[in-house]
Design a protein around this motif. Structure first.
Motif, short mmCIF file in Angstrom:
data_model
loop_
_atom_site.label_atom_id
_atom_site.label_comp_id
_atom_site.label_asym_id
_atom_site.label_seq_id
_atom_site.Cartn_x
_atom_site.Cartn_y
_atom_site.Cartn_z
N ASN A 1 -1.61 -9.85 -10.72
CA ASN A 1 -0.86 -9.49 -11.91
C ASN A 1 -1.35 -7.89 -11.60
N ARG A 2 -2.11 -7.20 -11.02
CA ARG A 2 -3.06 -5.80 -11.24
C ARG A 2 -2.31 -4.54 -9.71
N GLN A 3 -2.60 -3.89 -10.08
CA GLN A 3 -2.61 -2.33 -8.93
C GLN A 3 -4.12 -1.99 -8.89
N LEU A 4 -3.97 -1.91 -7.63
CA LEU A 4 -5.90 -1.20 -7.58
C LEU A 4 -5.84 -0.10 -7.21
N ARG A 5 -6.35 0.98 -7.06
CA ARG A 5 -6.83 1.94 -5.62
C ARG A 5 -7.64 2.56 -5.33
N TRP A 6 -7.45 3.11 -4.19
CA TRP A 6 -8.85 2.95 -3.30
C TRP A 6 -8.90 4.99 -3.32
N SER A 7 -10.06 5.85 -4.31
CA SER A 7 -9.85 6.50 -3.96
C SER A 7 -10.37 7.36 -2.88
N GLU A 8 -10.25 8.39 -1.57
CA GLU A 8 -10.77 8.38 -0.77
C GLU A 8 -12.14 9.08 -1.01
N ASP A 9 -12.53 10.42 -1.90
CA ASP A 9 -13.67 10.42 -1.44
C ASP A 9 -14.73 10.01 -1.79
N ASP A 10 -14.99 8.83 -2.31
CA ASP A 10 -15.89 7.62 -2.19
C ASP A 10 -15.91 6.60 -2.24
N GLY A 11 -14.81 6.19 -1.39
CA GLY A 11 -14.71 5.13 -1.38
C GLY A 11 -14.15 4.36 -2.44
N HIS A 12 -13.94 4.94 -3.65
CA HIS A 12 -14.34 4.07 -4.94
C HIS A 12 -12.84 2.96 -5.18
N ASN B 1 2.93 -8.46 -12.15
CA ASN B 1 2.82 -8.59 -10.35
C ASN B 1 3.63 -7.83 -10.01
N SER B 2 3.16 -6.69 -9.59
CA SER B 2 4.55 -4.75 -8.63
C SER B 2 3.69 -6.05 -7.44
N ASN B 3 5.06 -5.82 -6.03
CA ASN B 3 5.07 -5.97 -4.88
C ASN B 3 4.79 -4.87 -4.29
N PRO C 1 1.13 -1.02 0.09
CA PRO C 1 -0.20 0.00 0.21
C PRO C 1 1.03 1.17 -0.23
N ALA C 2 0.39 2.98 -0.48
CA ALA C 2 1.56 3.95 -1.36
C ALA C 2 0.32 5.05 -1.11
N TRP C 3 0.29 5.57 -0.26
CA TRP C 3 -0.71 7.07 -0.13
C TRP C 3 -0.57 8.06 -0.90
N LEU D 1 -5.19 5.63 -2.06
CA LEU D 1 -4.15 4.75 -2.51
C LEU D 1 -4.29 4.29 -3.25
N VAL D 2 -2.58 3.62 -3.26
CA VAL D 2 -2.68 2.93 -4.55
C VAL D 2 -1.96 0.95 -3.83
N TRP D 3 -2.28 -0.35 -4.04
CA TRP D 3 -1.62 -1.24 -3.44
C TRP D 3 -1.35 -1.94 -4.75
N SER D 4 -1.64 -3.14 -4.57
CA SER D 4 -0.68 -4.64 -5.11
C SER D 4 -1.86 -6.25 -4.63
N ASP D 5 -1.82 -6.10 -5.68
CA ASP D 5 -2.75 -7.63 -5.91
C ASP D 5 -1.92 -9.02 -7.22
N ILE D 6 -1.15 -8.89 -6.22
CA ILE D 6 0.17 -9.86 -6.99
C ILE D 6 0.07 -11.11 -7.45
#
Length: 414
Positions: free
Chosen positions: A125-136, A146-148, A108-110, A117-122
């Motif tokens: 094979n993807r990176q995910l993003r959580w947006s603070e404004d609406d939790g999307h 396969n980023s870690n 996880p990284a902010w 917030l961006v984080w890895s689902d190793i």
């Protein structure tokens, strides 16, 4: 006497109350306290849980959106072990599960500019993003190689450690990508795992071999240490340029100068299988997690503990010593990722396996004293501080993303 159905209402109500009292007593006498209950209170049991339940607290806690809100003034799964932690935990702040659906969440990284917030689902094979404004939550980068580990440097640029390509990259502000490190002394890196920025413009990262497996990257080419028999095909499902790498280097910790010069700062003789790492707030100490044996290792591997080193003015490490072995109540709470707050306390992810009640986060003073714990119903892989005030702890735990507000701030960006 009239049949029950024809009893007066008052009599039927009395009989029903009498029946319920009897049934309740029978159930109470039959209740068996589960063996994992001792772990919930913070004490260990010789008979550890065989299979983890879906919740940690008692009464059972539902982290889903259907679950009831936390009604306690202090979250029951944020535990004070030493009074020093009371000033760091935030009263009336619940642990929240923000999202679930990954295979293995990490890194996880902010982004302080984007407020996401961006984080890895190793394995996916993807990176995910959580947006603070609406939790999307949305897919941020697919594929991610396969980023870690991920972080943001002091210029707001994202850094990522890629297992599949065995390299460290930086995503530039103009949308291009720069390969920062892929080789050392002409040999391919193993699988960079975690990276941290330094104010002097350098990047420090660890290079264990965990990406040399099908689930989180790909194995060595036939004959390599992680595919000696050559029965596994590293090219399956991969771009044509992938599948020719073989492990060539021992595990190590590296420093990449802003000029591009790569230097090994710690070998596996000092920290076998290095994993998560972070600096102290004054950048005079470097903490490095040492985890277990990885694919292709010819050494015994780490023991699930953490080391601390002095960082000299010439960027060399010295006076390395064991920070802690992470045994808590007789339970191994193996660390993975680690972040420091502004006071130098270390917030470490905890992998206690099936020892329910000990996975989550452990919090330590700079001197190595345990002061607090955060219990999660999943193994936690990594953490970071974020939010506009950098006072929210985000926890990438197995299949989910969790967060809890704290009364302190993270010491560094990302």
């Amino acid at each position: 006497m009239l049949p029950t159905d024809f009893q007066p209402v008052s009599n039927r109500a009395a009989m029903r109350r009498q029946f319920l009292r009897g049934a309740g007593a029978a159930v109470a006498s039959a209740v068996v306290i589960p063996r994992w209950a001792s772990a919930q209170s913070g004490s260990a049991s010789a008979n550890a849980p065989i299979g983890p339940p879906s919740t940690v607290t008692q009464p059972p806690r539902d982290f889903s959106r259907r679950g009831a809100p936390t009604t306690y003034f202090t979250d029951p799964d944020v535990l004070t072990v030493d009074p020093a932690f009371d000033g760091l935990r935030q009263p009336n702040a619940p642990i929240q599960r923000l999202w679930t659906g990954a295979l293995w969440s990490e890194g996880p990284a902010w982004s302080s500019v984007g407020r996401f917030l961006v984080w890895s689902d190793i394995p996916n094979n993807r990176q995910l993003r959580w947006s603070e404004d609406d939790g999307h939550v949305s897919e941020f980068r697919v594929p991610s190689n396969n980023s870690n580990g991920n972080t943001f440097d002091y210029q707001g640029r994202q850094l990522s450690c890629e297992h599949l390509t065995r390299r460290v990259v930086r995503y530039e502000l103009d949308g291009s990508t720069t390969v920062l490190a892929s080789n050392f002394n002409g040999k391919r890196l193993n699988s960079p795992n975690d990276v941290v920025p330094h104010p002097d413009g350098s990047y420090w990262f660890t290079d264990p071999p965990y990406g040399a497996q099908l689930y989180e990257g790909t194995v060595d080419a036939p004959g390599g240490p992680a595919n000696k028999a050559g029965r596994l095909n590293p090219k399956l499902g991969q771009p044509p340029e992938i599948g020719s790498y073989q492990r060539e280097l021992p595990t190590a910790v590296y420093r990449l100068d802003k000029s591009g010069a790569l230097t090994q700062v710690a070998g596996e003789d000092l920290v076998p299988d290095p994993n998560g790492l972070c600096f102290s707030p004054d950048f005079k100490k470097l903490y490095v997690v040492s985890t277990g044996q990885g694919p292709g290792d010819t050494i015994a591997g780490g023991k699930g503990d953490m080391y601390v080193f002095d960082v000299g003015p010439n960027n060399t490490l010295s006076n390395g010593k064991l920070f802690n072995n992470f045994m808590i109540d007789g339970v191994k709470c193996g660390p993975d990722g680690v972040r420091s707050d502004v006071d130098g306390n270390l917030w470490c992810s905890s992998n206690a396996g099936r020892r329910v009640g000990y996975s989550g986060v452990t919090v330590w003073t700079p001197g190595g004293k345990l002061i607090g714990r955060i219990r999660l119903p999943e193994v936690c892989g990594n953490v970071c501080f974020g939010g506009p005030k950098r006072n929210r702890l985000f926890m990438a735990a197995s299949q989910s993303l969790y967060a809890v507000y704290t009364a302190t701030q993270g010491a560094a960006p990302g």
